[in-house]
Design a protein around this motif. Sequence first.
Motif, PDB file in Angstrom:
ATOM      1  N   THR A 224     -33.502  40.368 -21.395  1.00 26.01           N
ATOM      2  CA  THR A 224     -33.750  40.293 -22.845  1.00 26.01           C
ATOM      3  C   THR A 224     -32.454  40.009 -23.567  1.00 26.01           C
ATOM      4  O   THR A 224     -31.385  40.439 -23.131  1.00 26.01           O
ATOM      5  CB  THR A 224     -34.379  41.582 -23.376  1.00 26.01           C
ATOM      6  N   HIS A 225     -32.568  39.288 -24.656  1.00 25.47           N
ATOM      7  CA  HIS A 225     -31.367  39.018 -25.442  1.00 25.47           C
ATOM      8  C   HIS A 225     -31.004  40.254 -26.267  1.00 25.47           C
ATOM      9  O   HIS A 225     -29.906  40.771 -26.149  1.00 25.47           O
ATOM     10  CB  HIS A 225     -31.602  37.816 -26.357  1.00 25.47           C
ATOM     11  N   HIS A 244     -26.586  44.495 -16.108  1.00 21.98           N
ATOM     12  CA  HIS A 244     -25.522  43.660 -16.685  1.00 21.98           C
ATOM     13  C   HIS A 244     -25.801  43.526 -18.168  1.00 21.98           C
ATOM     14  O   HIS A 244     -26.906  43.156 -18.545  1.00 21.98           O
ATOM     15  CB  HIS A 244     -25.519  42.258 -16.075  1.00 21.98           C
ATOM     16  N   THR A 245     -24.838  43.834 -18.968  1.00 20.54           N
ATOM     17  CA  THR A 245     -25.032  43.631 -20.403  1.00 20.54           C
ATOM     18  C   THR A 245     -23.748  43.112 -21.009  1.00 20.54           C
ATOM     19  O   THR A 245     -22.648  43.535 -20.625  1.00 20.54           O
ATOM     20  CB  THR A 245     -25.505  44.920 -21.093  1.00 20.54           C
ATOM     21  N   TYR A 246     -23.905  42.173 -21.915  1.00 19.65           N
ATOM     22  CA  TYR A 246     -22.713  41.576 -22.521  1.00 19.65           C
ATOM     23  C   TYR A 246     -22.160  42.479 -23.617  1.00 19.65           C
ATOM     24  O   TYR A 246     -20.973  42.765 -23.653  1.00 19.65           O
ATOM     25  CB  TYR A 246     -23.070  40.201 -23.083  1.00 19.65           C
ATOM     26  N   ARG A 284     -30.763  42.553 -17.343  1.00 20.18           N
ATOM     27  CA  ARG A 284     -29.721  41.758 -17.984  1.00 20.18           C
ATOM     28  C   ARG A 284     -30.016  41.684 -19.473  1.00 20.18           C
ATOM     29  O   ARG A 284     -31.120  41.285 -19.855  1.00 20.18           O
ATOM     30  CB  ARG A 284     -29.668  40.347 -17.406  1.00 20.18           C
ATOM     31  N   THR A 285     -29.062  42.065 -20.275  1.00 23.56           N
ATOM     32  CA  THR A 285     -29.242  41.949 -21.718  1.00 23.56           C
ATOM     33  C   THR A 285     -27.987  41.376 -22.340  1.00 23.56           C
ATOM     34  O   THR A 285     -26.889  41.568 -21.827  1.00 23.56           O
ATOM     35  CB  THR A 285     -29.519  43.320 -22.394  1.00 23.56           C
ATOM     36  N   PHE A 286     -28.197  40.692 -23.429  1.00 23.42           N
ATOM     37  CA  PHE A 286     -27.028  40.226 -24.179  1.00 23.42           C
ATOM     38  C   PHE A 286     -26.496  41.394 -25.006  1.00 23.42           C
ATOM     39  O   PHE A 286     -25.347  41.762 -24.900  1.00 23.42           O
ATOM     40  CB  PHE A 286     -27.401  39.053 -25.082  1.00 23.42           C
ATOM     41  N   LYS A 287     -27.387  41.992 -25.807  1.00 25.31           N
ATOM     42  CA  LYS A 287     -26.936  43.136 -26.607  1.00 25.31           C
ATOM     43  C   LYS A 287     -27.982  44.236 -26.679  1.00 25.31           C
ATOM     44  O   LYS A 287     -27.843  45.178 -27.443  1.00 25.31           O
ATOM     45  CB  LYS A 287     -26.542  42.659 -28.013  1.00 25.31           C
TER      46      LYS A 287
END
Lengths: 295, 213
Positions: A224-225, A244-246, A284-287
């Motif tokens: 997800t973003h 994993h996350t940005y 996995r996420t962006f934020k």
Amino acid sequence: VNRVLAILSLAALPGLLAMPAQAQRRVSVQHAIGAGDFVRIHNIAGNVKVTGWDRDSVVATGTVHDTPNERFTVTRAEGGITLGLWDTSVQQATPSVLEVRVPAGAQVYVRTGSSTVFVGSVTGTVDINTVSGMVEVAGTPRDLTVETLSGDVMLDARARVTRARTATGAIRIRGSYADLTATSVSGSITVATPAIERGRFESISGDLRYTGDVARDAVLDFVTHAGAVEFVLPDAPSAEFIVHTYEGELESRFRAPIRYGGGKLKGREMSFTLGQGAARISVRTFKGRVIVRPL
Amino acid sequence: MEHLTESERHDAVDDPSRLSAPAAAHLTACALCAADVAALRRLLASVRALPREMQPPAHTHAAIRAATAASAQGRRMHWSLPAAAAVVLVVASSMITAVVLRVEQARTAVDAPAAAAAATDVRVVAQQAVEQSYADAVAELERAIAEQRTNLAPATLQLLQSNLRTIDAALAEARAALAADPGNAMLNEMLRSGYERKLDVLRSVGAHAGVQL
């Protein structure tokens, strides 16, 4: 004058009563088809219920509202049958209600605008496409595809390959799936079944929620973003998490220590193992924020 | 006729003879499915077009030359081992082993940034190819929908626009992050996911606009 008006009103009454009758009509059709033939059902608004049965025939009953341009029709073709009503020129269709019995092994395709759809007891391919209609599927379809723009999707089926897509609708998943992909833009995706062998869940801003146990050796991917990703698991799950996350955060309320690593994916990489770590869960996420907590 | 399934679309690219007659007929009549299949073909072509070997970027040449020279010097030292007395051999061997190890470490240290930079360049090229492929498919679908937009209810068009705004904002964030961190596989995954969602929404709206049927 009053008497004249009364007589005129009475004279007009049959015509007024007939108006809805002209727009609305009962349909009841029956056609023999092959056990694995296709059945295509179209309905703009209202309700469609499709049920598989053990006969080689299609029976459709219901109340339909023809539009100025289109009528409810049944069309036979090689390999199957198409029935229903579709008219893209109508912006606001009057609801039609259709109940359709199909051979259990038929390939069922349903297309609606705002009409809700229920499909049950079909063992062949099921493919449903709506704009805003709510969709519910039960039973054991071989392959299942559901696509809506804003309609909610409820799956409680046992299927081999399943694809559920929505933009703003919510997806709720129960049942058993060998290979499941559910995606949304802003709609939430809720998984409440321990019986997914391979699952992929993706959204842009919709929240992803997994509740309950995880199948041994399951491989589940959550992407997800900006949506939140939440896992609510039993006390002793057996899963390895790789997150994993940005820009997002991970919060685990289990005691397992979190390992921080720099793997191939930059940003924050965190992993931890619950129990024997039999299942593999990747997030996995962006934020989006990631929360893992016990039931 | 309903759209091709995902596996039928892949069959159309990999081996069209596997398509059933109705599916093949549908593909020739349906702009949406044809666009999907064309996008898949372009994606494959882009991947195939990637060079099997890439010339390292110019800034890595000096580092590689330096590392090669150091390594060659190490090898020369190794081959020039004196074969005289055993004691001398043992001592020399120990010394040379230490030297070779140091040279190897130095070489690795010098090569690592160069290799990483080259790998990043490969990923950037691949990302650009993939993004272009997605952008083409999106443009094709948007064109097809624009031609049929009169078939769509205003509410559906609003829904489309609002979803596209959400997706485009996410794509912009991922793209900006990638610009600062090129080759980041995680950000590429976000970009891919965003484009896939965009195609999903456009396909769905296109189907209801009557782009094919």
